[in-house]
Design a protein around this motif. Structure first.
Motif, PDB file in Angstrom:
ATOM      1  N   ASP A 158       1.033  -0.819   0.309  1.00 25.90           N
ATOM      2  CA  ASP A 158       0.313  -0.099   0.318  1.00 25.90           C
ATOM      3  C   ASP A 158       1.062   0.795  -0.044  1.00 25.90           C
ATOM      4  O   ASP A 158       2.011   1.851   1.102  1.00 25.90           O
ATOM      5  CB  ASP A 158      -0.904   0.233   1.470  1.00 25.90           C
ATOM      6  N   SER A 159       1.290   1.891  -0.874  1.00 26.31           N
ATOM      7  CA  SER A 159       1.763   3.022  -1.415  1.00 26.31           C
ATOM      8  C   SER A 159       1.662   4.632  -0.409  1.00 26.31           C
ATOM      9  O   SER A 159       2.133   4.736   0.106  1.00 26.31           O
ATOM     10  CB  SER A 159       2.471   3.172  -2.737  1.00 26.31           C
ATOM     11  N   PHE A 160       0.223   4.059  -0.431  1.00 26.07           N
ATOM     12  CA  PHE A 160      -0.211   5.645   0.097  1.00 26.07           C
ATOM     13  C   PHE A 160       0.049   5.296   1.404  1.00 26.07           C
ATOM     14  O   PHE A 160       0.231   6.119   2.842  1.00 26.07           O
ATOM     15  CB  PHE A 160      -2.017   5.623   0.139  1.00 26.07           C
ATOM     16  N   VAL A 161      -0.240   4.367   2.394  1.00 25.91           N
ATOM     17  CA  VAL A 161       0.215   3.884   3.446  1.00 25.91           C
ATOM     18  C   VAL A 161       1.558   4.361   3.955  1.00 25.91           C
ATOM     19  O   VAL A 161       1.665   4.626   5.014  1.00 25.91           O
ATOM     20  CB  VAL A 161      -0.408   2.209   4.386  1.00 25.91           C
ATOM     21  N   ALA A 162       2.417   3.892   3.078  1.00 24.18           N
ATOM     22  CA  ALA A 162       3.615   3.703   3.394  1.00 24.18           C
ATOM     23  C   ALA A 162       4.322   5.402   3.328  1.00 24.18           C
ATOM     24  O   ALA A 162       5.413   5.210   3.941  1.00 24.18           O
ATOM     25  CB  ALA A 162       4.501   3.483   2.205  1.00 24.18           C
ATOM     26  N   GLN A 163       3.621   6.499   2.913  1.00 22.71           N
ATOM     27  CA  GLN A 163       3.725   7.524   3.052  1.00 22.71           C
ATOM     28  C   GLN A 163       3.638   8.522   4.561  1.00 22.71           C
ATOM     29  O   GLN A 163       4.150   9.083   4.924  1.00 22.71           O
ATOM     30  CB  GLN A 163       3.077   8.728   2.473  1.00 22.71           C
ATOM     31  N   TYR A 164       2.375   7.129   5.408  1.00 24.52           N
ATOM     32  CA  TYR A 164       2.071   7.548   7.021  1.00 24.52           C
ATOM     33  C   TYR A 164       3.154   6.534   7.649  1.00 24.52           C
ATOM     34  O   TYR A 164       2.199   5.695   8.563  1.00 24.52           O
ATOM     35  CB  TYR A 164       1.331   7.639   6.922  1.00 24.52           C
ATOM     36  N   PRO A 165       4.053   6.411   7.691  1.00 30.37           N
ATOM     37  CA  PRO A 165       5.152   4.781   8.092  1.00 30.37           C
ATOM     38  C   PRO A 165       5.358   5.412   9.596  1.00 30.37           C
ATOM     39  O   PRO A 165       5.379   3.669  10.492  1.00 30.37           O
ATOM     40  CB  PRO A 165       6.700   5.332   7.807  1.00 30.37           C
ATOM     41  N   ASN A 166       4.759   6.981  10.712  1.00 30.57           N
ATOM     42  CA  ASN A 166       4.431   6.729  11.668  1.00 30.57           C
ATOM     43  C   ASN A 166       3.930   5.610  12.518  1.00 30.57           C
ATOM     44  O   ASN A 166       3.591   5.642  13.313  1.00 30.57           O
ATOM     45  CB  ASN A 166       5.384   7.991  12.662  1.00 30.57           C
ATOM     46  N   GLN A 167       1.975   5.445  11.254  1.00 29.29           N
ATOM     47  CA  GLN A 167       1.494   5.158  11.491  1.00 29.29           C
ATOM     48  C   GLN A 167       1.889   3.922  11.674  1.00 29.29           C
ATOM     49  O   GLN A 167       2.603   3.116  11.641  1.00 29.29           O
ATOM     50  CB  GLN A 167       0.458   6.076  10.873  1.00 29.29           C
ATOM     51  N   SER A 168       0.803   3.213  13.165  1.00 27.52           N
ATOM     52  CA  SER A 168       0.530   1.494  12.694  1.00 27.52           C
ATOM     53  C   SER A 168      -0.738   0.975  11.815  1.00 27.52           C
ATOM     54  O   SER A 168      -1.068   0.823  12.170  1.00 27.52           O
ATOM     55  CB  SER A 168      -0.016   1.298  14.349  1.00 27.52           C
ATOM     56  N   LEU A 169      -0.291   0.795  11.197  1.00 26.70           N
ATOM     57  CA  LEU A 169      -1.064   0.663   9.575  1.00 26.70           C
ATOM     58  C   LEU A 169      -0.326  -0.356   8.836  1.00 26.70           C
ATOM     59  O   LEU A 169       0.894  -0.337   8.979  1.00 26.70           O
ATOM     60  CB  LEU A 169      -1.421   1.811   9.149  1.00 26.70           C
ATOM     61  N   ALA A 170      -0.765  -0.887   8.388  1.00 25.52           N
ATOM     62  CA  ALA A 170      -0.307  -2.676   7.802  1.00 25.52           C
ATOM     63  C   ALA A 170       0.086  -2.184   6.258  1.00 25.52           C
ATOM     64  O   ALA A 170      -1.365  -1.021   5.361  1.00 25.52           O
ATOM     65  CB  ALA A 170      -1.345  -3.672   7.706  1.00 25.52           C
ATOM     66  N   THR A 171       1.444  -1.984   5.640  1.00 25.80           N
ATOM     67  CA  THR A 171       1.825  -1.012   4.705  1.00 25.80           C
ATOM     68  C   THR A 171       1.648  -2.442   3.656  1.00 25.80           C
ATOM     69  O   THR A 171       1.767  -2.134   1.864  1.00 25.80           O
ATOM     70  CB  THR A 171       3.057  -0.794   4.941  1.00 25.80           C
ATOM     71  N   TRP A 172       2.451  -3.314   4.007  1.00 25.70           N
ATOM     72  CA  TRP A 172       2.337  -4.986   2.982  1.00 25.70           C
ATOM     73  C   TRP A 172       1.211  -5.912   3.704  1.00 25.70           C
ATOM     74  O   TRP A 172       1.102  -5.878   5.080  1.00 25.70           O
ATOM     75  CB  TRP A 172       3.985  -5.444   3.639  1.00 25.70           C
ATOM     76  N   THR A 173       0.562  -7.055   2.462  1.00 22.16           N
ATOM     77  CA  THR A 173      -0.485  -7.351   2.638  1.00 22.16           C
ATOM     78  C   THR A 173       0.183  -8.867   2.184  1.00 22.16           C
ATOM     79  O   THR A 173       0.284  -9.163   0.776  1.00 22.16           O
ATOM     80  CB  THR A 173      -1.581  -7.489   2.663  1.00 22.16           C
ATOM     81  N   VAL A 174       0.348 -10.325   3.267  1.00 19.48           N
ATOM     82  CA  VAL A 174       0.819 -11.016   2.993  1.00 19.48           C
ATOM     83  C   VAL A 174      -0.653 -12.038   2.526  1.00 19.48           C
ATOM     84  O   VAL A 174      -0.878 -12.464   3.657  1.00 19.48           O
ATOM     85  CB  VAL A 174       1.805 -11.990   2.948  1.00 19.48           C
ATOM     86  N   TRP A 175      -1.116 -12.783   1.680  1.00 18.97           N
ATOM     87  CA  TRP A 175      -2.231 -13.939   1.692  1.00 18.97           C
ATOM     88  C   TRP A 175      -1.741 -14.709   0.414  1.00 18.97           C
ATOM     89  O   TRP A 175      -1.230 -15.015  -0.422  1.00 18.97           O
ATOM     90  CB  TRP A 175      -3.042 -13.127   1.253  1.00 18.97           C
ATOM     91  N   ALA A 176      -2.973 -16.222   1.241  1.00 21.78           N
ATOM     92  CA  ALA A 176      -2.889 -17.437   0.335  1.00 21.78           C
ATOM     93  C   ALA A 176      -4.532 -17.760   0.253  1.00 21.78           C
ATOM     94  O   ALA A 176      -4.800 -17.554   1.406  1.00 21.78           O
ATOM     95  CB  ALA A 176      -2.077 -18.343   0.767  1.00 21.78           C
ATOM     96  N   GLY A 177      -4.280 -18.327  -0.570  1.00 26.91           N
ATOM     97  CA  GLY A 177      -5.941 -18.773  -1.249  1.00 26.91           C
ATOM     98  C   GLY A 177      -6.734 -18.767  -2.625  1.00 26.91           C
ATOM     99  O   GLY A 177      -5.795 -17.394  -3.150  1.00 26.91           O
ATOM    100  N   PRO A 178      -7.942 -18.516  -2.366  1.00 28.40           N
ATOM    101  CA  PRO A 178      -8.576 -18.350  -3.613  1.00 28.40           C
ATOM    102  C   PRO A 178      -8.276 -16.451  -4.464  1.00 28.40           C
ATOM    103  O   PRO A 178      -7.701 -16.465  -5.244  1.00 28.40           O
ATOM    104  CB  PRO A 178      -9.679 -18.177  -3.613  1.00 28.40           C
TER     105      PRO A 178
END
Length: 191
Positions: free
Chosen positions: A104-124
Motif C-alpha cells: 500500500d503506497s499510500f500507507v507507506a507515506q505515513y510510516p509513523n502510524q501503526s498501519l499495515a503497509t504489506w499484506t501477504v495472502w494465500a487462497g483463492p
C-alpha cells in the motif's frame, strides 16, 4: 522484540504479533501480524529468521522506499510472480494465482502510524484468503525478502519445499481464515 501468540484466536483473526521496540517502554518501531490459519512452515521460517537476525531489533528500521520495496520483492520477481501497479497498490501474484503480496503506497507515506503497509495472502483471492500476514512500513526488507522467498517456493501455500531448513515446530494447523483486522496499537502482555 516481542512475539505474542494468542492461543484461542479464531483462525481468521490475528493470532501472531511480532513487534520490535527501541526500548522496553517505547512504541514499536515495526510490527508484523499473522492470522491463526497461517501455515506452520511459514511461521517456522519466520520465527527462525527472527531468531537468526540481529538487525530485527534495530531501532528506526529504514523507511520504505523504491529501493527497499525492490529488495524485499526480488524473490517474487525471480520466481515469475505477476507484477501490477495502480495509483495506490503494487501487487505481486503467484503464477498459480493462489498467493500474493500487496504493498500500500499510500500507507507507506505515513510510516509513523501503526498501519499495515504489506499484506501477504494465500487462497483463492485476497478477499477470500485462507491466511493473511501483514507488516508495517518499517519492517526490515531483509526479513520480508526471506518471507517472500519462502512464499515464492510454495512454503505453506501450495506445497511444502522439498528441503525444509529447520526442525518442525509442531505448530497446530487451523481451518481457513477470511479476514484480518489492521493492528492499531502496541500489543498487550503475553496471553
Amino acid at each position: 522484540m516481542r512475539i505474542e501468540l494468542v492461543h484461542e484466536a479464531p483462525t481468521h483473526e490475528t493470532a501472531w504479533v511480532v513487534a520490535a521496540y527501541e526500548t522496553p517502554v517505547s512504541d514499536h518501531t515495526w510490527h508484523l501480524t499473522a492470522t491463526g490459519a497461517t501455515p506452520a512452515p511459514v511461521l517456522q521460517d519466520l520465527l527462525v529468521d527472527l531468531a537468526d537476525g540481529d538487525e530485527w531489533n534495530m531501532a528506526g528500521a529504514a523507511p520504505v522506499d523504491e529501493t527497499t520495496v525492490a529488495a524485499a520483492t526480488m524473490p517474487l520477481a525471480d520466481a515469475g510472480w505477476k507484477h501490477t501497479a495502480d495509483e495506490r497498490w503494487i501487487r505481486w501474484t503467484s503464477p498459480a494465482r493462489d498467493a500474493g503480496v500487496q504493498f500500500d503506497s499510500f500507507v507507506a507515506q505515513y510510516p509513523n502510524q501503526s498501519l499495515a503497509t504489506w499484506t501477504v495472502w494465500a487462497g483463492p483471492s485476497l478477499n477470500r484468503a485462507t491466511w493473511i500476514l501483514t507488516a508495517s512500513a518499517h519492517t526490515p526488507s531483509s526479513l520480508l525478502a526471506g518471507l517472500y522467498e519462502n512464499l515464492a517456493h510454495g512454503d505453506g501455500t501450495r506445497r511444502h519445499s522439498s528441503g525444509t531448513r529447520h526442525k518442525p515446530l509442531h505448530l497446530p494447523t487451523a481451518p481457513p481464515a477470511v479476514t484480518l483486522p489492521v493492528p492499531g496499537t502496541r500489543p498487550g502482555p503475553h496471553r
